[in-house]
Design a protein around this motif. Structure first.
Motif, mmCIF file in Angstrom:
data_model
loop_
_atom_site.group_PDB
_atom_site.id
_atom_site.type_symbol
_atom_site.label_atom_id
_atom_site.label_comp_id
_atom_site.label_asym_id
_atom_site.label_seq_id
_atom_site.Cartn_x
_atom_site.Cartn_y
_atom_site.Cartn_z
ATOM 1 N N ALA A 122 0.821 -1.214 0.000
ATOM 2 C CA ALA A 122 0.000 0.000 0.000
ATOM 3 C C ALA A 122 0.849 1.255 0.000
ATOM 4 O O ALA A 122 0.407 2.310 -0.483
ATOM 5 N N VAL A 123 2.067 1.175 0.540
ATOM 6 C CA VAL A 123 2.963 2.340 0.520
ATOM 7 C C VAL A 123 3.415 2.630 -0.908
ATOM 8 O O VAL A 123 3.446 3.787 -1.351
ATOM 9 N N ALA A 124 3.761 1.604 -1.650
ATOM 10 C CA ALA A 124 4.107 1.788 -3.063
ATOM 11 C C ALA A 124 2.908 2.322 -3.836
ATOM 12 O O ALA A 124 3.050 3.210 -4.690
ATOM 13 N N ASP A 125 1.719 1.793 -3.547
ATOM 14 C CA ASP A 125 0.513 2.298 -4.201
ATOM 15 C C ASP A 125 0.347 3.798 -3.948
ATOM 16 O O ASP A 125 -0.023 4.551 -4.855
ATOM 17 N N TYR A 126 0.608 4.201 -2.713
ATOM 18 C CA TYR A 126 0.455 5.608 -2.343
ATOM 19 C C TYR A 126 1.452 6.474 -3.114
ATOM 20 O O TYR A 126 1.084 7.531 -3.656
ATOM 21 N N ALA A 127 2.704 6.041 -3.183
ATOM 22 C CA ALA A 127 3.708 6.810 -3.912
ATOM 23 C C ALA A 127 3.325 6.941 -5.387
ATOM 24 O O ALA A 127 3.446 8.021 -5.987
ATOM 25 N N VAL A 128 2.865 5.853 -5.985
ATOM 26 C CA VAL A 128 2.440 5.890 -7.388
ATOM 27 C C VAL A 128 1.261 6.847 -7.554
ATOM 28 O O VAL A 128 1.210 7.638 -8.515
ATOM 29 N N GLN A 129 0.308 6.790 -6.627
ATOM 30 C CA GLN A 129 -0.853 7.683 -6.698
ATOM 31 C C GLN A 129 -0.429 9.141 -6.668
ATOM 32 O O GLN A 129 -0.888 9.963 -7.476
ATOM 33 N N VAL A 130 0.459 9.489 -5.729
ATOM 34 C CA VAL A 130 0.888 10.885 -5.582
ATOM 35 C C VAL A 130 1.662 11.347 -6.813
ATOM 36 O O VAL A 130 1.388 12.417 -7.379
ATOM 37 N N MET A 131 2.625 10.556 -7.241
ATOM 38 C CA MET A 131 3.435 10.958 -8.389
ATOM 39 C C MET A 131 2.575 11.117 -9.633
ATOM 40 O O MET A 131 2.736 12.074 -10.405
ATOM 41 N N SER A 132 1.649 10.209 -9.832
ATOM 42 C CA SER A 132 0.767 10.278 -11.000
ATOM 43 C C SER A 132 -0.168 11.479 -10.917
ATOM 44 O O SER A 132 -0.444 12.138 -11.934
ATOM 45 N N HIS A 133 -0.652 11.758 -9.724
ATOM 46 C CA HIS A 133 -1.568 12.888 -9.526
ATOM 47 C C HIS A 133 -0.965 14.185 -10.050
ATOM 48 O O HIS A 133 -1.627 14.943 -10.794
ATOM 49 N N TRP A 134 0.281 14.446 -9.692
ATOM 50 C CA TRP A 134 0.878 15.720 -10.100
ATOM 51 C C TRP A 134 1.424 15.678 -11.526
ATOM 52 O O TRP A 134 1.446 16.711 -12.214
ATOM 53 N N LEU A 135 1.826 14.507 -11.995
ATOM 54 C CA LEU A 135 2.200 14.401 -13.409
ATOM 55 C C LEU A 135 0.988 14.647 -14.293
ATOM 56 O O LEU A 135 1.105 15.279 -15.366
ATOM 57 N N GLU A 136 -0.173 14.181 -13.868
ATOM 58 C CA GLU A 136 -1.404 14.454 -14.614
ATOM 59 C C GLU A 136 -1.686 15.953 -14.699
ATOM 60 O O GLU A 136 -2.335 16.421 -15.641
ATOM 61 N N ARG A 146 11.798 0.327 -7.786
ATOM 62 C CA ARG A 146 11.516 -0.292 -9.089
ATOM 63 C C ARG A 146 10.015 -0.516 -9.254
ATOM 64 O O ARG A 146 9.452 -0.272 -10.329
ATOM 65 N N THR A 147 9.349 -0.938 -8.185
ATOM 66 C CA THR A 147 7.896 -1.113 -8.245
ATOM 67 C C THR A 147 7.205 0.199 -8.585
ATOM 68 O O THR A 147 6.283 0.244 -9.421
ATOM 69 N N VAL A 148 7.677 1.262 -7.960
ATOM 70 C CA VAL A 148 7.056 2.577 -8.169
ATOM 71 C C VAL A 148 7.388 3.126 -9.548
ATOM 72 O O VAL A 148 6.498 3.545 -10.304
ATOM 73 N N THR A 149 8.663 3.138 -9.900
ATOM 74 C CA THR A 149 9.063 3.775 -11.163
ATOM 75 C C THR A 149 8.492 3.040 -12.370
ATOM 76 O O THR A 149 8.093 3.678 -13.351
ATOM 77 N N ASP A 150 8.436 1.712 -12.323
ATOM 78 C CA ASP A 150 7.869 0.972 -13.459
ATOM 79 C C ASP A 150 6.406 1.350 -13.678
ATOM 80 O O ASP A 150 5.962 1.535 -14.823
ATOM 81 N N ARG A 151 5.674 1.477 -12.597
ATOM 82 C CA ARG A 151 4.247 1.786 -12.732
ATOM 83 C C ARG A 151 4.031 3.231 -13.175
ATOM 84 O O ARG A 151 3.143 3.508 -14.004
ATOM 85 N N VAL A 152 4.833 4.135 -12.650
ATOM 86 C CA VAL A 152 4.698 5.540 -13.059
ATOM 87 C C VAL A 152 5.107 5.702 -14.516
ATOM 88 O O VAL A 152 4.423 6.367 -15.308
ATOM 89 N N ARG A 153 6.195 5.054 -14.888
ATOM 90 C CA ARG A 153 6.700 5.217 -16.258
ATOM 91 C C ARG A 153 5.767 4.592 -17.288
ATOM 92 O O ARG A 153 5.717 5.032 -18.441
ATOM 93 N N ALA A 154 5.005 3.581 -16.885
ATOM 94 C CA ALA A 154 4.044 2.981 -17.810
ATOM 95 C C ALA A 154 3.001 3.998 -18.260
ATOM 96 O O ALA A 154 2.525 3.949 -19.398
ATOM 97 N N ARG A 155 2.659 4.918 -17.388
ATOM 98 C CA ARG A 155 1.672 5.949 -17.719
ATOM 99 C C ARG A 155 2.318 7.233 -18.220
ATOM 100 O O ARG A 155 1.731 7.963 -19.029
ATOM 101 N N PHE A 156 3.534 7.524 -17.727
ATOM 102 C CA PHE A 156 4.190 8.789 -18.056
ATOM 103 C C PHE A 156 5.616 8.494 -18.528
ATOM 104 O O PHE A 156 6.589 8.733 -17.808
ATOM 105 N N PRO A 157 5.754 7.972 -19.741
ATOM 106 C CA PRO A 157 7.073 7.536 -20.206
ATOM 107 C C PRO A 157 8.080 8.660 -20.343
ATOM 108 O O PRO A 157 9.293 8.401 -20.340
ATOM 109 N N ASP A 158 7.627 9.915 -20.456
ATOM 110 C CA ASP A 158 8.555 11.032 -20.620
ATOM 111 C C ASP A 158 8.960 11.676 -19.304
ATOM 112 O O ASP A 158 9.769 12.615 -19.294
#
Length: 430
Positions: A156-170, A190-202
């Motif tokens: 759930a901590v990784a989920d939270y980090a992905v949620q936050v990073m994606s929120h502001w990248l959006e 790696r868990t976080v960056t792979d998931r974030v990069r899948a949505r925001f490759p740049d």
């Protein structure tokens, strides 16, 4: 080349820069709209030659910003979400990228999930987010009681980090500096960056790493880059000790990193003594800047360093205040504005802009003594020669045979090197 290969960051610590109070505002107090003050400096950033705004913490926190209590809310001492989005829009309209600072290694004790665990113990749905220390408390970051470490084994901590990073990248930011990345397991990142990069490759993701196997950390974590503290230390230390052998060794290691990644390079940031205070001889400010801007990397300028601000970091409560001062409302009100060191930043960043391949350039040392250094930087068919002299008498510096022509600095070039004046430096192209 991807956009980060063209990035030169201007790094701001917003709470200090805007003169915010040292502690959080009382609950329910209206926000102070201070972020627009940073927008007033965007033209200065561009005039300096930078095209990226790297913001320190902007999220709700208890004191200095790294004790976050809500990653989805702008700190009321700085304003609100509209203020941040307007700053991002103002930057974007000038072609300026925006980097946010994310703290996912630890949180402040006022973090709601932690408060719930303190109140409900194992009955809290967030009980797995934190690690008991065996002393009726929880593990903290480097002994700081107010900074509670997150449990990076908890999905759930990784989920939270992905949620936050994606929120502001959006919402339009371009990347993240990940604070204290060295303290969390690479597997978590790696868990976080792979998931974030899948949505925001740049998106550009840079981890704060101080020591260790930089290249190995990049490969295992999925970061694009890490902070190059090894080169930072070698620059000021070699200049102070008049020992270019230390710098040459660091440049060799730096060169090797390019096989894996492009490091994030700097002379100053919000965590270290200002370079103008760190150097024992201020004549060497120019040498330090030349080294930074003629070697590979994604460089950043810590706001105020272009004006030769002084400030010493001290290991005490409030010991960062001197390196994180409030800035005037307008650049031209700042001591050092339009002074020689400010103009030198513009000139040397201009050199780098005209030679964008420098971001991945390889360095070869030609002349090496305690006080004289010459090297070439090259990428493909492109090449520049750099000569540096720390002595109080002229120095001869060799370079590979070429028709060297000076483009910056002060030295007399000839076919196989240069005569460098006392305390001098120069850059040349063949």
């Amino acid at each position: 080349m991807r956009w980060p290969d063209h990035a030169i960051w201007w790094h701001v610590y917003p709470l200090g820069f805007t003169g915010a109070e040292p502690a959080a505002r009382p609950p329910g107090a209206p926000p102070e709209h201070r972020l627009p003050r940073i927008a007033g400096w965007l033209d200065h950033l561009v005039a300096l030659g930078c095209n990226g705004l790297a913001l320190g913490p902007v999220f709700a926190s208890e004191t200095h910003g790294y004790d976050t209590v809500d990653h989805l809310r702008v700190d009321p001492r700085l304003g609100d979400e509209d203020d941040l989005l307007r700053l991002v829009e103002a930057a974007s309209s000038r072609g300026v990228r925006v980097l946010l600072d994310g703290v996912f290694n630890h949180v402040g004790r006022g973090f709601p999930q932690f408060s719930d665990v303190e109140a409900r113990g194992d009955a809290s749905p967030y009980a797995g987010w934190f690690v008991p220390d065996g002393n009726r408390d929880f593990r903290t970051f480097e002994g700081h009681h107010k900074l509670v470490v997150l449990n990076h084994q908890e999905p759930a901590v990784a989920d939270y980090a992905v949620q936050v990073m994606s929120h502001w990248l959006e919402r339009g930011i371009d990347g993240w500096r990940l604070d204290a990345a060295y303290a969390a397991p690479a597997e978590f990142w790696r868990t976080v960056t792979d998931r974030v990069r899948a949505r925001f490759p740049d998106a550009w993701l840079v981890g704060e790493v101080i020591h260790g196997d930089y290249a190995g950390i990049v490969e295992s974590s999925g970061f694009d880059s890490v902070t190059q503290y090894e080169l930072w230390k070698a620059i000021w230390s070699s200049l102070n000790d008049r020992n270019f052998f230390e710098l040459a060794h660091a440049l060799t290691r730096h060169d090797g990193m390019l096989q894996t990644f492009v490091p994030q390079t700097f002379l100053g940031n919000h965590d270290v003594t200002r370079i103008a205070s760190r150097l024992e001889d201020e004549r060497h400010l120019a040498h330090a800047l030349v080294i930074l801007l003629t070697n590979a990397g994604v460089p950043s300028i810590y706001a105020g360093d272009e004006f030769a601000f002084h400030g010493v970091k001290e290991e005490r409560e409030g010991g960062d205040d001197a390196i994180r001062p409030a800035f005037p409302g307008h650049p031209d009100e700042t001591p050092g504005h339009a002074a020689p060191y400010h103009r030198l930043h513009q000139d040397l960043i201009g050199v780098r802009r005209r030679h964008p391949w420098l971001v991945r350039a390889h360095t070869k040392v030609a002349t090496l003594t305690n006080t004289a250094l010459s090297y070439t930087v090259g990428h493909g068919d492109e090449r520049l020669g750099i000569v540096l002299n720390l002595a109080d008498e002229p120095a001869k510096a060799d370079l590979p045979a070429a028709g060297w022509t000076r483009i910056a600095g002060d030295a007399d070039f000839h076919g196989e090197g240069a005569l460098v004046p006392p305390q001098g430096w120069a850059i040349a192209h063949p």
